[in-house]
Motif scaffolding. Structure first.
Motif, PDB file in Angstrom:
ATOM      1  N   LEU A 252       1.284  -0.874  -0.228  1.00  0.00           N
ATOM      2  CA  LEU A 252       0.159   0.327   0.137  1.00  0.00           C
ATOM      3  C   LEU A 252       0.832   1.430   0.288  1.00  0.00           C
ATOM      4  O   LEU A 252       0.418   2.381  -0.350  1.00  0.00           O
ATOM      5  N   LYS A 253       1.917   1.027   0.590  1.00  0.00           N
ATOM      6  CA  LYS A 253       2.741   2.763   1.044  1.00  0.00           C
ATOM      7  C   LYS A 253       3.561   2.179  -1.311  1.00  0.00           C
ATOM      8  O   LYS A 253       3.619   3.520  -1.569  1.00  0.00           O
ATOM      9  N   GLN A 254       3.839   1.282  -1.595  1.00  0.00           N
ATOM     10  CA  GLN A 254       4.135   1.269  -3.100  1.00  0.00           C
ATOM     11  C   GLN A 254       3.415   1.820  -3.688  1.00  0.00           C
ATOM     12  O   GLN A 254       3.393   2.754  -5.117  1.00  0.00           O
ATOM     13  N   ASN A 255       1.897   1.711  -3.437  1.00  0.00           N
ATOM     14  CA  ASN A 255       0.899   1.703  -4.490  1.00  0.00           C
ATOM     15  C   ASN A 255       0.000   2.749  -3.743  1.00  0.00           C
ATOM     16  O   ASN A 255      -1.309   2.206  -3.493  1.00  0.00           O
ATOM     17  N   GLU A 256       0.118   4.248  -3.618  1.00  0.00           N
ATOM     18  CA  GLU A 256      -0.510   5.369  -2.399  1.00  0.00           C
ATOM     19  C   GLU A 256      -1.899   5.133  -2.871  1.00  0.00           C
ATOM     20  O   GLU A 256      -2.865   5.747  -1.691  1.00  0.00           O
ATOM     21  N   ASP A 257      -2.608   4.921  -4.213  1.00  0.00           N
ATOM     22  CA  ASP A 257      -3.689   5.415  -4.327  1.00  0.00           C
ATOM     23  C   ASP A 257      -4.833   3.843  -4.542  1.00  0.00           C
ATOM     24  O   ASP A 257      -5.133   3.859  -5.156  1.00  0.00           O
ATOM     25  N   TYR A 258      -3.743   3.045  -4.400  1.00  0.00           N
ATOM     26  CA  TYR A 258      -4.932   1.407  -4.580  1.00  0.00           C
ATOM     27  C   TYR A 258      -6.269   0.954  -3.670  1.00  0.00           C
ATOM     28  O   TYR A 258      -5.606   1.792  -2.313  1.00  0.00           O
ATOM     29  N   GLU A 259      -6.946   0.308  -3.422  1.00  0.00           N
ATOM     30  CA  GLU A 259      -7.729  -0.196  -2.900  1.00  0.00           C
ATOM     31  C   GLU A 259      -7.405  -1.727  -2.265  1.00  0.00           C
ATOM     32  O   GLU A 259      -6.865  -1.839  -2.765  1.00  0.00           O
ATOM     33  N   LEU A 260      -7.362  -1.645  -0.647  1.00  0.00           N
ATOM     34  CA  LEU A 260      -7.305  -3.245  -0.401  1.00  0.00           C
ATOM     35  C   LEU A 260      -8.475  -3.652  -0.524  1.00  0.00           C
ATOM     36  O   LEU A 260      -9.267  -3.323   0.036  1.00  0.00           O
ATOM     37  N   ILE A 261      -8.598  -4.851  -1.036  1.00  0.00           N
ATOM     38  CA  ILE A 261      -9.882  -6.031  -1.188  1.00  0.00           C
ATOM     39  C   ILE A 261      -9.496  -7.178  -0.346  1.00  0.00           C
ATOM     40  O   ILE A 261      -8.717  -7.790  -0.061  1.00  0.00           O
ATOM     41  N   LEU A 262     -10.297  -7.712   0.847  1.00  0.00           N
ATOM     42  CA  LEU A 262     -10.401  -8.764   1.324  1.00  0.00           C
ATOM     43  C   LEU A 262     -10.995  -9.504   0.859  1.00  0.00           C
ATOM     44  O   LEU A 262     -12.070  -9.259   0.842  1.00  0.00           O
ATOM     45  N   THR A 263     -10.703 -10.766   0.291  1.00  0.00           N
ATOM     46  CA  THR A 263     -11.858 -11.613   0.549  1.00  0.00           C
ATOM     47  C   THR A 263     -11.196 -13.369   1.071  1.00  0.00           C
ATOM     48  O   THR A 263     -10.695 -13.420   1.243  1.00  0.00           O
TER      49      THR A 263
END
Length: 451
Positions: A252-263
């Motif tokens: 998430l640090k490397q991809n600042e505008d990414y969303e975390l998906i939990l599945t």
């Protein structure tokens, strides 16, 4: 809102999915050790697990004085009565969400199918093969960078092709069981999907009755201002702290505008929803403020009360297929099943002759209306609460309950988690067929075509 449109393409029914490939997967599970086990040996792990459940939860003590009868025939009668009641009172209609804005904010069927594929993939190649039985449009699939045959493909390649993410973007892969497997936490994978700008954590669940029963053999523990299923919460904590947390935060640090998906599917869905609760605390501080969504498939009930975790609830959607029992399975719901069984036995002993009882048990006659009414009355009542075993709910804003219709069509209802937690378990011998991940993929593909 129910969606049921006529499909222009004739499609095989749901039963066609449970093929020899799926059966082969089941026979290769960790419970199937012998080449040709007897029926007793096949049932033994489930019986042992269920016995452990009854003893651990204290239900065995509740039943001790009332199980002077053959349990299995009474469960068969309860199944018949529930089938009759379900025809009169549709469970999905009873639990339908009435909040309009929630239905409008549901994930698309395309998104649900995308993350269901992750939930399938974490079970490994055999489960993926079972899900890929139907022919797909190859143009919509990511091509493998290798020319190997399916037999020669390794696990990473199988997963890469199924979730349509390049192999190098599968950052963590702990899926296969081998001699060095760490059994302290659940199998999982972490991938970066640059196309959809997401970091995805997929968590493996259970796939046989023995494991499912063990999953619910636990009481609750205080957390997040309420109570969570203690064993599943412990699994969520171990997985995050010991296996995936640091990697996800770095991604998430490397991809600042990414969303975390939990599945995840089954137990994996329950763990995913509890990790979501952990990550939603304190303005999502644990994940650097990144947005989070949770896609759970057949999650068991894991938390109460839901008003303690509004952010986690609003960001979670759970999916239920047909008569899959897991989303209704808890200590409370199993206690309620046995309460119904005792009601049936009491009716038989006090209001039926010996001959009438025999005809009923041998399925020569149908359950009498008085017995049906008695079970219906029990369904509308609640048992005295058991310490450490509150009525847990699925922490989701909506539960998408899918059912197959004539001609292979599918519809769904968006259902309320609180109502589902009170509806209870349907005794259905086919529930395990509905629980398999390939069937969830199949249903979502049909919904994707129709929505």
């Amino acid at each position: 809102m129910v969606i049921a449109k006529t499909s222009t393409n004739q499609k095989p029914g749901l039963g066609a999915v449970l093929s020899t490939t799926t059966i082969g997967f089941l026979s290769s599970s960790r419970q199937a050790h012998s080449a040709d086990p007897s029926p007793y040996e096949r049932l033994k792990p489930s019986v042992e697990a269920f016995t452990k459940f009854l003893n651990t939860t204290g239900i065995e003590k509740e039943l001790k004085d009332s199980l002077g009868f053959a349990l299995l025939p009474r469960l068969g009668l309860l199944s018949q009565i529930q089938t009759i009641l379900n025809a009169r009172f549709d469970r999905r209609e009873l639990s339908r969400l009435t909040t309009t804005h929630v239905a409008e904010e549901l994930p698309t069927a395309h998104e649900a199918l995308r993350y269901m594929r992750y939930a399938t993939a974490v079970y490994g190649p055999t489960m993926i093969a079972a899900a890929q039985l139907r022919q797909h449009d190859n143009s919509s699939k990511t091509k493998s960078s290798t020319t190997t045959t399916q037999r020669e493909k390794d696990t990473r390649t199988w997963i890469s092709e199924h979730v349509q993410v390049p192999p190098d973007d599968i950052v963590l892969l702990d899926v296969d069981y081998h001699e060095g497997t760490n059994h302290d936490h659940l199998r999982h994978l972490v991938a970066v999907d640059h196309v959809h700008r997401t970091v995805v954590l997929s968590i493996r669940g259970t796939y046989n009755f023995s494991e499912i029963v063990v999953d619910i053999t636990a009481f609750s523990t205080p957390c997040f201002g309420g109570e969570a299923h203690s064993e599943i919460y412990a699994m969520a904590q171990r997985l995050w702290k010991e296996a995936v947390g640091d990697t996800i935060v770095n991604l998430l640090k490397q991809n600042e505008d990414y969303e975390l998906i939990l599945t995840g599917h089954s137990l994996g869905g329950g763990v995913a929803s509890l990790i979501n609760m952990m990550c939603q605390q304190n303005q999502r501080e644990l994940v650097l403020g990144h947005p989070i969504r949770c896609f759970a498939f057949a999650s068991p009930p894991v938390f109460t009360p839901l008003e303690c975790i509004p952010e986690a609830v609003q960001s979670t959607t759970n999916y239920i297929l047909e008569q899959d029992v897991v989303s209704f399975l808890s200590i409370d719901s199993v206690r309620h099943v046995f309460h119904c069984v005792r009601t049936i036995e009491e009716y038989m002993q006090t209001k039926m002759s010996h001959g009438a009882r025999m005809h009923l048990v041998l399925a020569r006659t149908k359950p009498p209306e008085g017995m049906i009414d008695a079970v219906m009355a029990v369904n509308g009542s609640r048992l005295a609460p058991k310490e450490g075993a509150p009525v847990l709910s699925i922490p989701a804003a909506a539960n998408i309950w899918m059912k197959e219709q004539p001609l292979g069509e599918y519809d769904f209802e968006a259902c309320d988690s609180l109502i589902l937690s009170w509806i209870g378990v349907n005794v259905d011998i086919e529930y395990f067929q509905y629980h398999l991940p390939p069937r969830y993929e199949y249903a979502l593909e049909h919904l994707m075509d129709q929505v």
